[in-house]
Design a protein around this motif. Structure first.
Motif, PDB file in Angstrom:
ATOM      1  N   ALA A 175      27.485  60.689  62.803  1.00  0.00           N
ATOM      2  CA  ALA A 175      26.886  61.195  61.564  1.00  0.00           C
ATOM      3  C   ALA A 175      26.829  62.717  61.546  1.00  0.00           C
ATOM      4  O   ALA A 175      26.794  63.328  60.477  1.00  0.00           O
ATOM      5  CB  ALA A 175      25.485  60.617  61.391  1.00  0.00           C
ATOM      6  N   ILE A 176      26.848  63.323  62.719  1.00  0.00           N
ATOM      7  CA  ILE A 176      26.882  64.784  62.814  1.00  0.00           C
ATOM      8  C   ILE A 176      28.314  65.304  62.760  1.00  0.00           C
ATOM      9  O   ILE A 176      28.621  66.276  62.052  1.00  0.00           O
ATOM     10  CB  ILE A 176      26.196  65.255  64.109  1.00  0.00           C
ATOM     11  CG1 ILE A 176      24.714  64.872  64.096  1.00  0.00           C
ATOM     12  CG2 ILE A 176      26.362  66.761  64.305  1.00  0.00           C
ATOM     13  CD1 ILE A 176      24.013  65.125  65.425  1.00  0.00           C
ATOM     14  N   LEU A 177      29.211  64.637  63.478  1.00  0.00           N
ATOM     15  CA  LEU A 177      30.560  65.170  63.663  1.00  0.00           C
ATOM     16  C   LEU A 177      31.456  65.000  62.437  1.00  0.00           C
ATOM     17  O   LEU A 177      32.221  65.910  62.098  1.00  0.00           O
ATOM     18  CB  LEU A 177      31.214  64.510  64.882  1.00  0.00           C
ATOM     19  CG  LEU A 177      30.591  64.850  66.239  1.00  0.00           C
ATOM     20  CD1 LEU A 177      31.292  64.084  67.344  1.00  0.00           C
ATOM     21  CD2 LEU A 177      30.657  66.348  66.505  1.00  0.00           C
ATOM     22  N   PHE A 178      31.413  63.844  61.789  1.00  0.00           N
ATOM     23  CA  PHE A 178      32.362  63.612  60.695  1.00  0.00           C
ATOM     24  C   PHE A 178      32.143  64.547  59.515  1.00  0.00           C
ATOM     25  O   PHE A 178      33.134  65.045  58.945  1.00  0.00           O
ATOM     26  CB  PHE A 178      32.334  62.144  60.269  1.00  0.00           C
ATOM     27  CG  PHE A 178      33.208  61.272  61.123  1.00  0.00           C
ATOM     28  CD1 PHE A 178      34.572  61.181  60.885  1.00  0.00           C
ATOM     29  CD2 PHE A 178      32.678  60.576  62.195  1.00  0.00           C
ATOM     30  CE1 PHE A 178      35.392  60.396  61.680  1.00  0.00           C
ATOM     31  CE2 PHE A 178      33.488  59.774  62.999  1.00  0.00           C
ATOM     32  CZ  PHE A 178      34.844  59.702  62.751  1.00  0.00           C
ATOM     33  N   PRO A 179      30.901  64.846  59.103  1.00  0.00           N
ATOM     34  CA  PRO A 179      30.754  65.866  58.058  1.00  0.00           C
ATOM     35  C   PRO A 179      31.293  67.235  58.484  1.00  0.00           C
ATOM     36  O   PRO A 179      31.883  67.953  57.675  1.00  0.00           O
ATOM     37  CB  PRO A 179      29.233  65.918  57.839  1.00  0.00           C
ATOM     38  CG  PRO A 179      28.761  64.558  58.226  1.00  0.00           C
ATOM     39  CD  PRO A 179      29.622  64.171  59.380  1.00  0.00           C
ATOM     40  N   LEU A 180      31.111  67.576  59.781  1.00  0.00           N
ATOM     41  CA  LEU A 180      31.629  68.854  60.267  1.00  0.00           C
ATOM     42  C   LEU A 180      33.157  68.882  60.244  1.00  0.00           C
ATOM     43  O   LEU A 180      33.764  69.944  60.068  1.00  0.00           O
ATOM     44  CB  LEU A 180      31.122  69.126  61.687  1.00  0.00           C
ATOM     45  CG  LEU A 180      29.640  69.485  61.814  1.00  0.00           C
ATOM     46  CD1 LEU A 180      29.258  69.628  63.286  1.00  0.00           C
ATOM     47  CD2 LEU A 180      29.341  70.773  61.062  1.00  0.00           C
ATOM     48  N   TYR A 181      33.769  67.715  60.446  1.00  0.00           N
ATOM     49  CA  TYR A 181      35.228  67.649  60.405  1.00  0.00           C
ATOM     50  C   TYR A 181      35.746  68.110  59.032  1.00  0.00           C
ATOM     51  O   TYR A 181      36.797  68.754  58.934  1.00  0.00           O
ATOM     52  CB  TYR A 181      35.699  66.221  60.706  1.00  0.00           C
ATOM     53  CG  TYR A 181      37.187  66.029  60.538  1.00  0.00           C
ATOM     54  CD1 TYR A 181      38.074  66.444  61.524  1.00  0.00           C
ATOM     55  CD2 TYR A 181      37.701  65.438  59.385  1.00  0.00           C
ATOM     56  CE1 TYR A 181      39.439  66.270  61.369  1.00  0.00           C
ATOM     57  CE2 TYR A 181      39.065  65.256  59.226  1.00  0.00           C
ATOM     58  CZ  TYR A 181      39.931  65.674  60.226  1.00  0.00           C
ATOM     59  OH  TYR A 181      41.289  65.498  60.067  1.00  0.00           O
TER      60      TYR A 181
END
Length: 251
Positions: A175-181
């Protein structure tokens, strides 16, 4: 407390300490310990460090892949277990191929992110199905195989709790990483990903240790099979001796 109570309590404490020690050893074996964590973090750390400095995808990718191969060679030379190092090589190789194919440096991290998401779902789905993944992973390490499913309900419950912990922690990481991607640049994504490599893993391992340390002891199915084989041999020997005795008497 009487003098008769103290030995009983001491014995119970000793059994608890033994269970915790066995659990710690099993978790280190299954998840690679400190060295496994270093091997997991180092390639990604090298990639993002080099890319942050020179923004060169090819040099960053080759360096990450090279250090992964070096880690495998070191383990082979030392005759250590190579499964964690090999998994790191494959993960880095997929990332390198994907990033080179798309030309987007952020795609170096995408296969690992998708793997994390898939693993999170696997923990949750297998737990809902009654066969928690952490039990499938650790069962052979504890020499209990799948005996916990039907013969050790307390242990099955502990495995279910641990699998829920792993699944939810990994989902939170995704949930943290995919938006940052989508929103962050490659360097920002890379540094956040490297930062999130170890803490969630340690939290999941610690919770697994807590749940299993309080669970009933594993049933050593290998020892049971050996005992059954030994008993069968003894019965066979006894039957042969009895038959020999009858022949001698009849003769």
């Amino acid at each position: 407390m009487t003098s008769l109570d103290k030995p009983t309590q001491d014995a119970g404490q000793a059994q608890t300490d033994d269970a915790r020690a066995v659990t710690e050893a099993a978790l280190f074996e299954a998840f690679g310990g400190v060295r496994g964590m270093v091997e997991t973090v180092l390639p990604g750390l090298l990639f993002v460090t080099i890319f942050t400095i020179n923004k060169d995808l090819h040099i960053s990718a080759i360096a990450a892949l090279a250090v992964s191969l070096v880690l495998v060679v070191v383990r082979l030379v030392r005759k250590d277990t190579v499964k964690h190092a090999f998994s790191g090589v494959f993960g880095v190789a997929f990332g390198v191929v994907f990033a080179m194919f798309t030309g987007n440096a952020k795609d170096f991290y995408l296969p690992g992110m998708l793997y994390t998401l898939g693993l999170a779902l696997a923990y949750i789905i297998t737990t809902l199905a009654g066969v928690p993944l952490i039990g499938l992973i650790l069962g052979p390490v504890f020499k209990e195989n799948l005996s916990w499913r039907t013969r050790n309900p307390g242990r099955k419950k502990a495995y279910a709790k641990a699998s829920w912990a792993w699944g939810l922690i990994l989902l939170a990481k995704c949930a943290i990483l995919f938006p940052l991607y989508w929103w962050a640049n490659t360097a920002q994504l890379g540094w956040v990903l490297v930062t999130l490599k170890i803490p969630p893993f340690l939290l999941a391992v610690w919770l697994t240790w807590v749940f299993l340390a309080k669970a009933p002891a594993p049933i050593d199915v290998f020892a049971e099979m050996e005992a059954e084989e030994k008993a069968a041999e003894e019965r066979k020997t006894a039957a042969a001796e009895a038959a020999g005795g009858r022949h001698r008497r009849e003769g």
